[in-house]
Design an enzyme around this catalytic site. Structure first.
Site, PDB file in Angstrom:
ATOM      1  N   HIS A 260       3.285  64.888 -34.132  1.00  0.00           N
ATOM      2  CA  HIS A 260       4.734  64.851 -34.623  1.00  0.00           C
ATOM      3  C   HIS A 260       5.535  63.838 -33.551  1.00  0.00           C
ATOM      4  CE1 HIS A 260       8.475  65.389 -36.570  1.00  0.00           C
ATOM      5  NE2 HIS A 260       7.805  65.534 -37.617  1.00  0.00           N
ATOM      6  N   ASP A 311       2.364  67.674 -43.556  1.00  0.00           N
ATOM      7  CA  ASP A 311       1.449  66.973 -44.412  1.00  0.00           C
ATOM      8  C   ASP A 311      -0.127  67.546 -44.582  1.00  0.00           C
ATOM      9  OD1 ASP A 311       3.078  65.051 -45.560  1.00  0.00           O
ATOM     10  OD2 ASP A 311       2.597  63.760 -43.853  1.00  0.00           O
TER      11      ASP A 311
HETATM   12  C1  LIG Z   1       5.872  64.347 -42.814  1.00  0.00           C
HETATM   13  C2  LIG Z   1       5.563  63.478 -41.492  1.00  0.00           C
HETATM   14  O1  LIG Z   1       5.817  62.261 -41.856  1.00  0.00           O
HETATM   15  S1  LIG Z   1       4.739  64.157 -40.268  1.00  0.00           S
HETATM   16  C3  LIG Z   1       3.876  62.835 -39.728  1.00  0.00           C
HETATM   17  C4  LIG Z   1       2.867  62.290 -40.380  1.00  0.00           C
HETATM   18  N1  LIG Z   1       2.023  61.324 -39.759  1.00  0.00           N
HETATM   19  C5  LIG Z   1       0.825  61.647 -39.352  1.00  0.00           C
HETATM   20  O2  LIG Z   1       0.234  62.853 -39.631  1.00  0.00           O
HETATM   21  C6  LIG Z   1      -0.025  60.590 -38.821  1.00  0.00           C
HETATM   22  C7  LIG Z   1      -0.895  61.017 -37.490  1.00  0.00           C
HETATM   23  N2  LIG Z   1      -0.078  61.333 -36.535  1.00  0.00           N
HETATM   24  C8  LIG Z   1       0.682  60.167 -35.715  1.00  0.00           C
HETATM   25  O3  LIG Z   1       0.331  59.095 -36.032  1.00  0.00           O
HETATM   26  C9  LIG Z   1       1.629  60.477 -34.714  1.00  0.00           C
HETATM   27  O4  LIG Z   1       1.495  61.792 -34.218  1.00  0.00           O
HETATM   28  C10 LIG Z   1       3.012  60.375 -35.283  1.00  0.00           C
HETATM   29  C11 LIG Z   1       3.247  59.142 -35.956  1.00  0.00           C
HETATM   30  C12 LIG Z   1       3.386  61.422 -36.160  1.00  0.00           C
HETATM   31  C13 LIG Z   1       3.972  60.543 -34.047  1.00  0.00           C
HETATM   32  O5  LIG Z   1       3.859  59.467 -33.311  1.00  0.00           O
HETATM   33  P1  LIG Z   1       4.196  59.585 -31.652  1.00  0.00           P
HETATM   34  O6  LIG Z   1       5.416  60.031 -31.407  1.00  0.00           O
HETATM   35  O7  LIG Z   1       4.029  58.196 -31.210  1.00  0.00           O
HETATM   36  O8  LIG Z   1       3.087  60.385 -31.090  1.00  0.00           O
HETATM   37  P2  LIG Z   1       2.899  60.831 -29.498  1.00  0.00           P
HETATM   38  O9  LIG Z   1       3.852  60.342 -28.585  1.00  0.00           O
HETATM   39  O10 LIG Z   1       3.092  62.414 -29.828  1.00  0.00           O
HETATM   40  O11 LIG Z   1       1.259  60.499 -29.374  1.00  0.00           O
HETATM   41  C14 LIG Z   1       1.143  60.756 -27.911  1.00  0.00           C
HETATM   42  C15 LIG Z   1      -0.452  60.202 -27.950  1.00  0.00           C
HETATM   43  O12 LIG Z   1      -1.132  61.340 -28.987  1.00  0.00           O
HETATM   44  C16 LIG Z   1      -2.124  60.665 -29.809  1.00  0.00           C
HETATM   45  N3  LIG Z   1      -2.018  61.347 -31.043  1.00  0.00           N
HETATM   46  C17 LIG Z   1      -0.895  61.499 -31.652  1.00  0.00           C
HETATM   47  N4  LIG Z   1      -1.030  61.869 -32.869  1.00  0.00           N
HETATM   48  C18 LIG Z   1      -2.285  61.884 -33.097  1.00  0.00           C
HETATM   49  C19 LIG Z   1      -3.659  62.340 -34.170  1.00  0.00           C
HETATM   50  N5  LIG Z   1      -2.995  62.591 -35.122  1.00  0.00           N
HETATM   51  N6  LIG Z   1      -4.797  62.043 -33.842  1.00  0.00           N
HETATM   52  C20 LIG Z   1      -5.125  61.665 -32.668  1.00  0.00           C
HETATM   53  N7  LIG Z   1      -4.353  61.338 -31.636  1.00  0.00           N
HETATM   54  C21 LIG Z   1      -3.215  61.414 -31.698  1.00  0.00           C
HETATM   55  C22 LIG Z   1      -1.726  59.291 -29.766  1.00  0.00           C
HETATM   56  O13 LIG Z   1      -2.962  58.412 -29.803  1.00  0.00           O
HETATM   57  C23 LIG Z   1      -0.759  58.955 -28.527  1.00  0.00           C
HETATM   58  O14 LIG Z   1      -1.547  58.390 -27.781  1.00  0.00           O
HETATM   59  P3  LIG Z   1      -1.462  56.919 -27.317  1.00  0.00           P
HETATM   60  O15 LIG Z   1       0.077  56.840 -26.773  1.00  0.00           O
HETATM   61  O16 LIG Z   1      -2.365  56.523 -26.372  1.00  0.00           O
HETATM   62  O17 LIG Z   1      -1.337  56.070 -28.737  1.00  0.00           O
HETATM   63  O1  LIG Z   2      10.654  63.834 -38.670  1.00  0.00           O
HETATM   64  C1  LIG Z   2       9.551  62.819 -38.644  1.00  0.00           C
HETATM   65  O2  LIG Z   2       9.195  61.865 -37.862  1.00  0.00           O
HETATM   66  C2  LIG Z   2       8.534  62.909 -39.886  1.00  0.00           C
HETATM   67  C3  LIG Z   2       8.723  64.335 -40.497  1.00  0.00           C
HETATM   68  O3  LIG Z   2       8.088  65.073 -40.158  1.00  0.00           O
HETATM   69  C4  LIG Z   2       9.469  64.317 -41.750  1.00  0.00           C
HETATM   70  O4  LIG Z   2       9.965  63.135 -42.226  1.00  0.00           O
HETATM   71  O5  LIG Z   2       9.367  65.294 -42.569  1.00  0.00           O
END
Ligand SMILES: CC(=O)SCCNC(=O)CCNC(=O)[C@H](O)C(C)(C)COP(=O)(O)OP(=O)(O)OC[C@H]1O[C@@H](n2cnc3c(N)ncnc32)[C@H](O)[C@@H]1OP(=O)(O)O
Ligand SMILES: O=C([O-])CC(=O)C(=O)O
Length: 374
Positions: A260, A311
């Site tokens: 997240h 999710d």
């Molecule tokens: C309801 C919602 O919208 S909730 C979000 C739904 N999205 C997902 O589940 C997609 C998978 N998750 C992700 O892509 C990310 O965790 C996000 C987009 C939610 C957040 O992105 P960021 O804030 O950039 O994540 P964060 O700074 O914590 O990431 C740090 C590191 O952890 C890694 N990481 C974060 N999430 C994941 C994951 N799901 N799987 C593997 N590695 C991950 C990233 O690769 C990142 O490394 P990098 O900088 O070398 O690329």
């Molecule tokens: O807050 C976020 O970045 C994504 C999320 O969990 C939502 O929109 O529910």
């Protein structure tokens, strides 16, 4: 725990405005809507009460709730011109594109002429999104033109009724209710920020919501519930889940439904939907999807200190209720429209056009060469 980069890329950690609607990740309760903790809301109220809260700043009393539910019920019908458009969208279209087109086209038919109409338009959108989605889905997949005006008391039951052609069980209606509450609002997430940017130009509410749907569609945001389903579907049992994840992590692949942008150790919505997923698994009589999801949670925490976001357990929960995977993210729209539109009103009430700056990385100033010199 993963270290956050503050500032810079993705505007992470930067304050981009004010809101009274929601807190995300603050110490204590984790997620609140207008001061109410998400767990208490999920335990005690209906989605319609949350929708009213987000629109008006206070929970409704019982007369207000009856009137509100009544209005939503009367707003479920689709104009013929919109039905005609929906019938032209192919069966293999992505349902998020159907939601986007449906919202945009409704804006042509019933546009917001001035901001005093905002509350009426918001109620219309909350009431009509399940009808838009399922009119298209049932026409394109089953060849039937459904009647979208049901007498179901709730948005969630209305959705399941249109999908399955029968009223849902109490359990399924309760899960939908909770799911819609969990997804309703989340501060300055990507889709809400999209809506606010659009609102800041003083655009109309249909444009704000249409843009927000586009942002929600991506797999890094709302689209992750579908991607999570695709992942767990192929996992035969918990050991196979562990092997699959270890291989994916070794290849440095992203695991959808984990991590997240704001929460650091857990997403407070996860335990709630996880609990419902387990109940549904027992009712369904096959715990495979739930059990593999639990193993994914254990492996991701052990290996990466990453946790399931809202999710991940939604995937199994929706699947157990017979909801096709490609309809998962549109359910998010049906709920988040309440948050988006509340933010649009908030932006309008204290507006300055959102227009940040960029660090320039292009060439130094130069003169235009003649065409034959390039
Ligand atoms: C309801 C919602 O919208 S909730 C979000 C739904 N999205 C997902 O589940 C997609 C998978 N998750 C992700 O892509 C990310 O965790 C996000 C987009 C939610 C957040 O992105 P960021 O804030 O950039 O994540 P964060 O700074 O914590 O990431 C740090 C590191 O952890 C890694 N990481 C974060 N999430 C994941 C994951 N799901 N799987 C593997 N590695 C991950 C990233 O690769 C990142 O490394 P990098 O900088 O070398 O690329
Ligand atoms: O807050 C976020 O970045 C994504 C999320 O969990 C939502 O929109 O529910």
């Amino acid at each position: 725990m993963v270290d956050k980069k503050l500032g810079g890329a993705g505007l992470r950690g930067q304050v981009a405005g004010q809101t009274a609607l929601c807190t995300v990740g603050q110490s204590g309760s984790g997620l609140t809507y207008y001061g109410y903790d998400i767990k208490e809301l999920a335990d005690k109220v209906s989605f319609e009460e949350v929708a009213y809260l987000l629109a008006h700043g206070e929970l409704p009393n019982s007369d207000q709730l009856i009137a509100y539910r009544g209005r939503l019920k009367t707003l479920r019908g689709l104009p013929q011109a919109l039905k005609d458009v929906l019938e032209r969208i192919p069966a293999d279209a992505h349902p998020m594109d159907v939601m986007r087109t449906g919202c945009s086209f409704l804006g042509n038919l019933e546009g917001e002429e001035d901001f005093s109409q905002a509350d009426d338009k918001i109620e219309r959108l909350i009431a009509v999104f399940p009808s838009i989605l399922l009119y298209w889905y049932r026409f394109s997949h089953d060849g039937v033109r459904i009647e979208t005006e049901t007498d179901d008391e709730s948005v969630g039951a209305h959705f399941l009724h249109l999908l399955h052609d029968k009223k849902p069980s109490d359990l399924h209606a309760a899960v939908m209710n909770t799911s819609l509450i969990l997804y309703a609002e989340h501060e300055f997430n990507a889709s809400t920020f999209t809506a606010r940017v659009c609102a800041s130009t003083l655009s109309d509410i249909f444009s704000c919501v249409t843009g927000a749907i586009g942002s929600l569609r991506g797999p890094l945001h709302g689209g992750a519930n579908e991607a999570a389903m695709d992942l767990i579907q192929g996992m035969k049992d918990p050991d196979h889940a562990e092997k699959t994840l270890m291989e994916m992590l070794a290849r440095k692949e992203k695991i959808m439904g984990f991590g997240h942008a704001v929460y650091r150790e857990f997403d407070p919505r996860n335990d709630i939907i996880k609990g419902w997923s387990e109940k549904l698994a027992d009712e369904f009589g096959d715990r495979r999807l739930y059990d593999v999801s639990v193993r994914c949670e254990e492996v991701m925490w052990r290996e990466k200190k990453l946790f399931p976001n809202a999710d991940f357990f939604h995937a199994s929960a929706y699947h157990y209720m017979g909801i096709p995977t490609k309809l998962f993210t549109p359910i998010f729209v049906m709920s988040r429209v309440t948050g988006w539109t509340a933010h649009v009103k908030e932006q309008r009430a204290n507006n300055r056009i959102i227009r940040p700056s960029a660090d320039y990385t292009g060439p130094a100033p130069r003169s235009v060469p003649a065409l034959n010199k390039r």
